[in-house]
Structure formats: C-alpha cells, structure tokens
Design a protein around this motif. Structure first.
Motif, PDB file in Angstrom:
ATOM      1  N   THR A  27     -13.756  -4.138   9.447  1.00  0.00           N
ATOM      2  CA  THR A  27     -13.417  -3.819   8.821  1.00  0.00           C
ATOM      3  C   THR A  27     -15.173  -2.755   9.050  1.00  0.00           C
ATOM      4  O   THR A  27     -14.783  -1.225   8.494  1.00  0.00           O
ATOM      5  CB  THR A  27     -14.264  -4.090   7.203  1.00  0.00           C
ATOM      6  OG1 THR A  27     -15.088  -4.832   7.160  1.00  0.00           O
ATOM      7  CG2 THR A  27     -13.203  -4.476   6.839  1.00  0.00           C
ATOM      8  N   CYS A  47      -6.784   7.495   6.976  1.00  0.00           N
ATOM      9  CA  CYS A  47      -7.030   7.714   5.734  1.00  0.00           C
ATOM     10  C   CYS A  47      -5.534   7.605   4.611  1.00  0.00           C
ATOM     11  O   CYS A  47      -4.921   6.680   4.016  1.00  0.00           O
ATOM     12  CB  CYS A  47      -7.919   8.379   4.968  1.00  0.00           C
ATOM     13  SG  CYS A  47      -9.731   7.689   5.635  1.00  0.00           S
ATOM     14  N   ASP A  69      -7.365   3.931  -1.085  1.00  0.00           N
ATOM     15  CA  ASP A  69      -6.072   3.634   0.005  1.00  0.00           C
ATOM     16  C   ASP A  69      -5.009   3.959  -1.721  1.00  0.00           C
ATOM     17  O   ASP A  69      -5.661   3.367  -2.893  1.00  0.00           O
ATOM     18  CB  ASP A  69      -6.480   2.650   0.497  1.00  0.00           C
ATOM     19  CG  ASP A  69      -5.970   1.402   0.419  1.00  0.00           C
ATOM     20  OD1 ASP A  69      -6.180   1.299  -0.737  1.00  0.00           O
ATOM     21  OD2 ASP A  69      -6.796   0.647   0.643  1.00  0.00           O
ATOM     22  N   ILE A  75     -12.295   3.109   0.589  1.00  0.00           N
ATOM     23  CA  ILE A  75     -12.378   3.169   1.896  1.00  0.00           C
ATOM     24  C   ILE A  75     -14.182   3.726   2.238  1.00  0.00           C
ATOM     25  O   ILE A  75     -13.459   5.231   1.255  1.00  0.00           O
ATOM     26  CB  ILE A  75     -11.413   4.403   3.043  1.00  0.00           C
ATOM     27  CG1 ILE A  75     -10.436   3.197   2.499  1.00  0.00           C
ATOM     28  CG2 ILE A  75     -11.720   4.786   4.140  1.00  0.00           C
ATOM     29  CD1 ILE A  75      -8.746   3.989   3.324  1.00  0.00           C
ATOM     30  N   CYS A 102     -14.971  -3.855   2.267  1.00  0.00           N
ATOM     31  CA  CYS A 102     -13.841  -2.259   2.230  1.00  0.00           C
ATOM     32  C   CYS A 102     -14.436  -1.456   3.903  1.00  0.00           C
ATOM     33  O   CYS A 102     -15.599  -2.269   4.548  1.00  0.00           O
ATOM     34  CB  CYS A 102     -14.704  -1.385   1.840  1.00  0.00           C
ATOM     35  SG  CYS A 102     -14.433  -2.043  -0.062  1.00  0.00           S
ATOM     36  N   LEU A 103     -13.522  -1.439   4.331  1.00  0.00           N
ATOM     37  CA  LEU A 103     -13.451  -0.251   5.448  1.00  0.00           C
ATOM     38  C   LEU A 103     -14.099   0.559   5.752  1.00  0.00           C
ATOM     39  O   LEU A 103     -14.490   1.445   4.053  1.00  0.00           O
ATOM     40  CB  LEU A 103     -11.833   0.662   5.531  1.00  0.00           C
ATOM     41  CG  LEU A 103     -11.115   1.158   7.068  1.00  0.00           C
ATOM     42  CD1 LEU A 103     -11.040  -0.059   7.851  1.00  0.00           C
ATOM     43  CD2 LEU A 103      -9.990   1.990   6.898  1.00  0.00           C
TER      44      LEU A 103
END
Length: 138
Positions: A27, A47, A69, A75, A102-103
């Motif tokens: 991630t 994104c 998202d 993100i 989370c990313l």
C-alpha cells in the motif's frame, strides 16, 4: 522486474488499471523520477481509476492530500519535494499514515528515503525518447 509503458495521456487509464492489478498487496508506493517525468500525472490517473471525485493535485506545499476512493477508503498523496528536514515529515504523523493500511502514494520519496518502510513499492518513471513513460518496479 515489472515494467509498464504509458504511450501517452490517452493511455493513462489502462496503465493505472494494469499497475494496480500488478502492484501486489503493498500500500505504500514511492514514485521516483525527474521533474516532469509524470509522477503527479500518474498519481492522478490512479486516483481517477479508483473513483476519487476530488481534483487530484500535487501537495507540494501541504505535504499531504487526502482523498476518498469510490469505496470510501482513504488515499494519501504525499509530495516531499520541499522537505528540508526529516523532522518535517515526522511532524505530519508520517508513520500513522503508513500504518493505516490505506494507499499511500509518494512523490519525491528520495527526500525521506530513510523513513520509508522496508516493504515500500519503489516505482521508477523514465521518460523515453518518444516521450512515452516506462514504469519499472520489483
């Protein structure tokens, strides 16, 4: 070694989808490349593919932007270009972001290299002679 070529701006959606399929479960993604290589452009494509409705911009002065998202997951988009001291990255709670699951998409990670977790996915963006971009990662 993984490699992905982006032929132009019309190819960004396909490239984002392909990259996300091939990145594995990591991630924290660090994008290395020269000024103008396309780090922000590719981050924006990722994104957009993930359904972010906000306008994605480089957080050059704010250090981090937060987006959600299509599934309401956060993100985090970092830009460490203007970092002068590692303490500045720590002051924003960097490890809390990294530990969130989370990313985390990072531009200019070389500015905080020693703070990056070992499992960071390091992606190198190269501008080719025909102005296409090649992404490489392991």
């Amino acid at each position: 070694m993984n490699e992905l070529t982006i032929k132009g701006t019309d190819d960004l959606g396909r490239a984002a989808e392909e990259f996300l399929k091939r990145k594995g479960d990591r991630t924290i993604i660090a994008f290395y490349g020269s000024m103008g290589a396309g780090k922000t452009t590719f981050t924006t494509a990722l994104c957009n593919y993930l359904g972010v409705q906000d306008i994605v911009t480089s957080p050059t002065f704010t250090i981090v932007n937060e987006y959600k998202d299509a599934e309401d997951n956060y993100i985090y988009h970092f830009d460490f270009y203007r970092i002068n001291r590692l303490a500045e990255a720590m002051d924003i709670g960097l490890y809390e972001y990294f530990d969130s699951g989370c990313l985390c998409l990072i531009e200019w990670p070389e500015m905080i290299e020693e703070l990056l977790p070992e499992d960071t996915l390091r992606v190198h963006i190269t501008v080719n002679d025909d102005l296409s971009r090649t992404l490489t990662w392991e």
